[in-house]
Motif scaffolding. Structure first.
Motif, short mmCIF file in Angstrom:
data_model
loop_
_atom_site.label_atom_id
_atom_site.label_comp_id
_atom_site.label_asym_id
_atom_site.label_seq_id
_atom_site.Cartn_x
_atom_site.Cartn_y
_atom_site.Cartn_z
N VAL A 158 2.54 7.90 9.06
CA VAL A 158 2.71 8.07 7.59
C VAL A 158 1.34 8.53 7.20
N PRO A 159 1.27 9.78 6.19
CA PRO A 159 -0.23 10.01 5.88
C PRO A 159 -0.55 9.06 4.57
N MET A 160 -1.85 8.50 5.13
CA MET A 160 -2.32 7.74 4.08
C MET A 160 -4.15 8.10 4.07
N SER A 161 -4.27 9.34 3.20
CA SER A 161 -5.45 9.75 3.15
C SER A 161 -6.49 8.84 2.72
N SER A 197 -14.67 1.65 9.17
CA SER A 197 -14.48 2.44 7.52
C SER A 197 -12.89 2.29 7.23
N GLU A 198 -12.09 2.67 8.18
CA GLU A 198 -10.59 2.79 8.15
C GLU A 198 -10.07 1.18 7.75
N PHE A 199 -10.57 0.27 8.44
CA PHE A 199 -10.36 -1.14 8.48
C PHE A 199 -10.39 -1.54 6.89
N LYS A 215 -5.81 10.95 9.55
CA LYS A 215 -4.79 10.86 10.54
C LYS A 215 -3.48 10.15 10.02
N LEU A 216 -2.37 10.37 10.61
CA LEU A 216 -1.08 9.67 10.43
C LEU A 216 -1.30 8.23 10.95
N LEU A 217 -0.87 7.12 10.09
CA LEU A 217 -0.74 5.90 10.45
C LEU A 217 0.40 5.23 10.67
N ASP A 218 0.52 4.16 11.74
CA ASP A 218 1.70 3.31 11.57
C ASP A 218 1.28 1.96 10.97
#
Length: 241
Positions: free
Chosen positions: A88-91, A133-135, A96-99
């Motif tokens: 799923v896209p989570m900008s 950063s993503e975390f 990137k696409l994430l699970d």
């Protein structure tokens, strides 16, 4: 005015409990066992049942990020512990696409715990060291949900308190009507009792008067019987002559 005062006291009591329950909505770093490995995750405890939290988490993600989690099955059949949304896209987290994965458990009847973790691909899970950063962005999402859940929970509690106040007010009106009705009925009964007492006194007097009249009637009948016998005797003597 009384209804407003009751509602105000309820609201004050509710708000007074916030400092002691604020820790419920604090997101903390933790881990979950997923696919036979420990994955870094964020956990937050919510003031509500597990089903309430599970339902709101799904609707919040759908409304906020247009993400539909899978895992509820069809009409509850095939329901899974892990709610997941693949690719799923989570900008707000990554380009990137994430699970996205999550579970909801129940430490108690009134507290639920939401666990959230994510991956950018097979065996590429977000972590504090590997994808800081993503975390951190994932943490912000969980924290935003916690704030929304707290607001929703308090609004529902206030709505429930308002319903209880309205119900109490309705019950008060009902009891007041019953009290007025019983008071009127009691007054009417007392008046009837007084009337009956007076009637009983009148009846006793009338009964005494009737008793005297009855005695007079008995004496009068005896006198008239004697008069009748004398006249019959005279008539008989006249007939003989």
């Amino acid at each position: 005015m009384k209804q407003f005062s009751f509602f105000l006291l309820t609201l004050v009591a509710l708000l007074a409990s916030l400092p002691t329950r604020a820790q419920l909505y604090e997101v903390r770093s933790s881990s979950v066992n997923f696919e036979k490995k420990e994955r870094e995750a964020f956990k937050v405890q919510i003031d509500g049942t597990a089903q309430w939290t599970r339902d709101f988490w799904q609707s919040w993600l759908k409304d906020t990020y247009n993400i539909r989690l899978k895992g509820d099955g069809v009409f509850g059949v095939g329901k899974k512990d892990v709610l997941a949304a693949k690719q799923v896209p989570m900008s707000s987290i990554s380009g990137k696409l994430l699970d996205l994965y999550s579970t909801v458990t129940a430490p108690s009847d009134t507290v639920a715990e939401l666990s959230v973790w994510a991956a950018m691909g097979p065996d590429s899970f977000l972590s504090a060291a590997g994808t800081p950063s993503e975390f951190s962005s994932l943490r912000n999402i969980v924290q935003s949900f916690a704030a929304a859940a707290r607001l929703k929970a308090y609004r529902e509690q206030i709505a429930e308190a308002e319903k209880q106040v309205a119900a109490a007010e309705k019950e008060k009106d009902k009891l007041e009507k019953e009290r007025v009705s019983l008071a009127a009925n009691t007054k009417a009964n007392l008046e009837k009792i007084e009337q009956l007492k007076k009637q009983n006194i009148d009846n006793k007097l009338k009964s005494a008067e009737d008793s005297v009249k009855l005695l007079d009637n008995v004496r009068l009948r005896e006198v008239r019987k004697q008069q009748l016998e004398r006249r019959r005797a005279r008539l008989t003597n006249l007939d003989r002559k």
